[in-house]
Motif scaffolding. Structure first.
Motif, PDB file in Angstrom:
ATOM      1  N   LEU A 263       0.807  -1.233   0.000  1.00 55.63           N
ATOM      2  CA  LEU A 263       0.000   0.000   0.000  1.00 55.63           C
ATOM      3  C   LEU A 263       0.840   1.284   0.000  1.00 55.63           C
ATOM      4  CD1 LEU A 263      -2.992  -0.845   2.390  1.00 55.63           C
ATOM      5  CD2 LEU A 263      -2.894  -0.992  -0.098  1.00 55.63           C
ATOM      6  N   LEU A 264       2.150   1.164  -0.198  1.00 56.85           N
ATOM      7  CA  LEU A 264       2.969   2.385  -0.240  1.00 56.85           C
ATOM      8  C   LEU A 264       2.695   3.212  -1.491  1.00 56.85           C
ATOM      9  CD1 LEU A 264       6.531   1.674   1.200  1.00 56.85           C
ATOM     10  CD2 LEU A 264       4.586   2.829   2.232  1.00 56.85           C
ATOM     11  N   GLU A 265       2.122   2.592  -2.517  1.00 51.99           N
ATOM     12  CA  GLU A 265       1.742   3.388  -3.690  1.00 51.99           C
ATOM     13  C   GLU A 265       0.701   4.431  -3.307  1.00 51.99           C
ATOM     14  OE1 GLU A 265      -0.531  -0.471  -3.560  1.00 51.99           O
ATOM     15  OE2 GLU A 265       1.596   0.051  -3.679  1.00 51.99           O
ATOM     16  N   LEU A 266      -0.180   4.105  -2.360  1.00 57.33           N
ATOM     17  CA  LEU A 266      -1.178   5.067  -1.910  1.00 57.33           C
ATOM     18  C   LEU A 266      -0.534   6.198  -1.109  1.00 57.33           C
ATOM     19  CD1 LEU A 266      -4.084   2.669  -0.855  1.00 57.33           C
ATOM     20  CD2 LEU A 266      -3.623   3.727  -3.073  1.00 57.33           C
ATOM     21  N   ASP A 267       0.452   5.842  -0.271  1.00 56.26           N
ATOM     22  CA  ASP A 267       1.180   6.877   0.465  1.00 56.26           C
ATOM     23  C   ASP A 267       1.908   7.805  -0.494  1.00 56.26           C
ATOM     24  OD1 ASP A 267       0.335   5.998   2.907  1.00 56.26           O
ATOM     25  OD2 ASP A 267       2.163   4.943   3.428  1.00 56.26           O
ATOM     26  N   ALA A 268       2.474   7.239  -1.558  1.00 57.51           N
ATOM     27  CA  ALA A 268       3.185   8.063  -2.542  1.00 57.51           C
ATOM     28  C   ALA A 268       2.229   9.025  -3.241  1.00 57.51           C
ATOM     29  CB  ALA A 268       3.887   7.177  -3.566  1.00 57.51           C
ATOM     30  N   ILE A 269       1.046   8.531  -3.601  1.00 60.68           N
ATOM     31  CA  ILE A 269       0.058   9.400  -4.260  1.00 60.68           C
ATOM     32  C   ILE A 269      -0.376  10.515  -3.309  1.00 60.68           C
ATOM     33  CG2 ILE A 269      -2.273   9.485  -5.236  1.00 60.68           C
ATOM     34  CD1 ILE A 269      -1.797   6.583  -6.190  1.00 60.68           C
ATOM     35  N   LEU A 270      -0.604  10.169  -2.051  1.00 58.55           N
ATOM     36  CA  LEU A 270      -0.976  11.181  -1.063  1.00 58.55           C
ATOM     37  C   LEU A 270       0.124  12.219  -0.902  1.00 58.55           C
ATOM     38  CD1 LEU A 270      -2.675   9.046   1.742  1.00 58.55           C
ATOM     39  CD2 LEU A 270      -3.779  10.709   0.242  1.00 58.55           C
ATOM     40  N   ALA A 271       1.371  11.762  -0.836  1.00 56.77           N
ATOM     41  CA  ALA A 271       2.500  12.687  -0.690  1.00 56.77           C
ATOM     42  C   ALA A 271       2.569  13.652  -1.868  1.00 56.77           C
ATOM     43  CB  ALA A 271       3.810  11.901  -0.559  1.00 56.77           C
ATOM     44  N   VAL A 272       2.323  13.124  -3.059  1.00 56.22           N
ATOM     45  CA  VAL A 272       2.365  13.944  -4.269  1.00 56.22           C
ATOM     46  C   VAL A 272       1.259  15.005  -4.244  1.00 56.22           C
ATOM     47  CG1 VAL A 272       1.881  13.846  -6.744  1.00 56.22           C
ATOM     48  CG2 VAL A 272       3.523  12.266  -5.744  1.00 56.22           C
ATOM     49  N   VAL A 273       0.049  14.583  -3.855  1.00 55.89           N
ATOM     50  CA  VAL A 273      -1.084  15.521  -3.815  1.00 55.89           C
ATOM     51  C   VAL A 273      -0.868  16.578  -2.738  1.00 55.89           C
ATOM     52  CG1 VAL A 273      -3.551  15.720  -3.346  1.00 55.89           C
ATOM     53  CG2 VAL A 273      -2.700  13.846  -4.756  1.00 55.89           C
ATOM     54  N   ILE A 274      -0.415  16.140  -1.564  1.00 51.26           N
ATOM     55  CA  ILE A 274      -0.137  17.081  -0.471  1.00 51.26           C
ATOM     56  C   ILE A 274       0.897  18.110  -0.908  1.00 51.26           C
ATOM     57  CG2 ILE A 274       0.954  17.270   1.811  1.00 51.26           C
ATOM     58  CD1 ILE A 274      -0.364  14.524   2.435  1.00 51.26           C
ATOM     59  N   GLY A 275       1.853  17.669  -1.717  1.00 50.42           N
ATOM     60  CA  GLY A 275       2.920  18.559  -2.160  1.00 50.42           C
ATOM     61  C   GLY A 275       2.535  19.534  -3.246  1.00 50.42           C
ATOM     62  N   GLY A 276       1.310  19.443  -3.753  1.00 51.87           N
ATOM     63  CA  GLY A 276       0.867  20.425  -4.729  1.00 51.87           C
ATOM     64  C   GLY A 276       0.884  19.978  -6.168  1.00 51.87           C
ATOM     65  N   THR A 277       1.130  18.690  -6.423  1.00 49.16           N
ATOM     66  CA  THR A 277       1.082  18.182  -7.795  1.00 49.16           C
ATOM     67  C   THR A 277      -0.364  17.873  -8.166  1.00 49.16           C
ATOM     68  OG1 THR A 277       3.301  17.238  -7.670  1.00 49.16           O
ATOM     69  CG2 THR A 277       1.838  16.322  -9.340  1.00 49.16           C
ATOM     70  N   SER A 278      -0.786  18.348  -9.323  1.00 44.08           N
ATOM     71  CA  SER A 278      -2.172  18.170  -9.748  1.00 44.08           C
ATOM     72  C   SER A 278      -2.364  16.788 -10.360  1.00 44.08           C
ATOM     73  CB  SER A 278      -2.542  19.240 -10.775  1.00 44.08           C
ATOM     74  OG  SER A 278      -3.811  18.968 -11.334  1.00 44.08           O
ATOM     75  N   LEU A 279      -3.387  16.066  -9.892  1.00 42.20           N
ATOM     76  CA  LEU A 279      -3.701  14.759 -10.477  1.00 42.20           C
ATOM     77  C   LEU A 279      -4.255  14.903 -11.893  1.00 42.20           C
ATOM     78  CD1 LEU A 279      -5.305  12.812  -7.482  1.00 42.20           C
ATOM     79  CD2 LEU A 279      -3.024  12.537  -8.446  1.00 42.20           C
ATOM     80  N   ALA A 280      -4.620  16.110 -12.277  1.00 44.34           N
ATOM     81  CA  ALA A 280      -5.087  16.362 -13.646  1.00 44.34           C
ATOM     82  C   ALA A 280      -3.937  16.482 -14.626  1.00 44.34           C
ATOM     83  CB  ALA A 280      -5.940  17.628 -13.686  1.00 44.34           C
ATOM     84  N   GLY A 281      -2.699  16.446 -14.103  1.00 41.64           N
ATOM     85  CA  GLY A 281      -1.529  16.530 -14.968  1.00 41.64           C
ATOM     86  C   GLY A 281      -1.102  17.952 -15.261  1.00 41.64           C
ATOM     87  N   GLY A 282       0.100  18.080 -15.804  1.00 39.51           N
ATOM     88  CA  GLY A 282       0.581  19.383 -16.245  1.00 39.51           C
ATOM     89  C   GLY A 282       1.219  20.230 -15.181  1.00 39.51           C
TER      90      GLY A 282
END
Length: 352
Positions: A263-282
């Motif tokens: 389940l670390l892939e979920l932690d990585a996604i959360l870390a990315v979102v928390i850091g300001g990366t948009s899941l919509a890309g770009g």
């Protein structure tokens, strides 16, 4: 005087608009809660082996693998993709490393050979993801979900379905050693963040990655090779997951194919979102992803320290993360500002 005050105030507002700042605030609040419960929580002492020990050191150590996979995830998400396979690739990396070292001599050369083999294997698996997305045209969610399921099966094939242990002093030092009192694994993770950040921000690579995430058609018309870039980011994600798997496994020099990277892939996604990366890309933020990884590690440590039951801990984490995401939202902050501005107006109407 207002003009002089406006400068620092505008600067503060500009800083608060950066989403990863809220991650730093959340880390500080979590640590404050722990310190209130135990004033010695952040105390650092010297252990019997001369190394620094304490909760802060433990947080940095546990944040390192998440930082590594979050960096790769950050680049993938910037292309409007997702990589659900990184946790399984960590298990594959651990299986490859432990199986190799089990029959190899306890030498530094064997450690580097194992690391090189891990890079080749996980890079190849990352390339499979990249080919499925960029050449075959499958959705990133489906492509990486396939490897997420198949990866642990591959790890079990490599180890014969058994937890595999090995012995190598250099490997163990990578995960458990210290440099100037800081865990080596955190120093290596920080080095990866800095190197990747410099590569993508000091060259056109970062702009091209953001371009294919914003508008693939416009990027193609501008002469950007979308397939090559997608292949590159998925390979990078695979290699970084391999590094994370090696260091997570080397902590105890044993790979548990069912639990390593679970389940670390979920932690990585959360870390990315928390850091300001948009899941919509770009749009992506490497620094923010690293801060998000430290926040996830701090949150995990806080859950254990506060005695939250294992059944309730996911809900506790979810509440904290949802609150943080709401604070990051410019729309939510604008609503609060509008409500504050409306209150004096209502008072004036009542007074009239």
């Amino acid at each position: 005087m207002n003009e002089h005050a406006r400068g620092p105030l505008d600067a503060l507002k500009s800083i608060m608009k950066r989403q990863y700042i809220w991650g730093i605030v959340a880390i500080a609040l979590l640590l404050l809660i722990n310190v209130i419960k135990d004033p010695t929580y952040l105390a650092i002492s010297v252990g019997h082996n001369g190394h620094l020990v304490g909760n802060g050191i433990d947080i940095l150590r546990s944040a390192a693998p998440v930082m590594m996979i979050a960096v790769g995830m950050c680049l993938v998400v910037a292309t409007k993709g997702i990589d659900l396979s990184v946790g399984s690739l960590m298990a594959v990396a651990g299986a490859v490393a432990m199986e190799f070292l089990r029959s190899a001599p306890n030498t530094p050369g064997a450690a580097f050979a194992a690391l090189g083999l891990v890079i080749v294997v996980t890079g190849a698996l990352g390339a499979i993801n990249g080919i499925l997305v960029s050449v075959v045209g499958l959705q990133p969610f489906i492509s990486t979900l396939v490897l997420m399921l198949a990866g642990r099966g591959l790890a079990k094939v490599i180890t014969g379905g058994q937890n595999t242990s090995a012995s190598n002093d250099l490997f163990r030092w990578f995960a458990n050693g210290y440099v100037f009192g800081v865990p080596v694994v955190f120093v290596l993770a920080l080095a990866i963040v800095i190197i990747v950040g410099l590569v993508v921000r000091r060259s056109a690579l970062g702009l091209m990655i953001e371009a294919i995430g914003m508008d693939p058609k416009a990027a193609r018309l501008a002469g950007i090779n979308r397939r090559a870039l997608l292949l590159t980011v998925y390979i990078a994600g695979g290699v970084l997951a391999g590094f994370a798997g090696v260091f997570a496994t080397a902590t105890v020099m044993t790979v548990d194919v069912s639990r390593t990277g679970y389940l670390l892939e979920l932690d990585a996604i959360l870390a990315v979102v928390i850091g300001g990366t948009s899941l919509a890309g770009g749009k992506f933020n490497i620094t923010g992803a690293a801060i998000g990884a430290v926040l996830i590690a701090t949150l995990d440590k806080t859950v254990v320290f506060l005695g939250v039951s294992s059944s309730a801990s996911p809900a506790f984490k979810a509440i904290v993360i949802v609150a943080l995401v709401l604070l990051q939202s410019e729309r939510v902050r604008r609503m609060f500002r509008q409500r504050r501005a409306a209150r004096p107006a209502k008072r004036e109407v009542v007074a009239a």
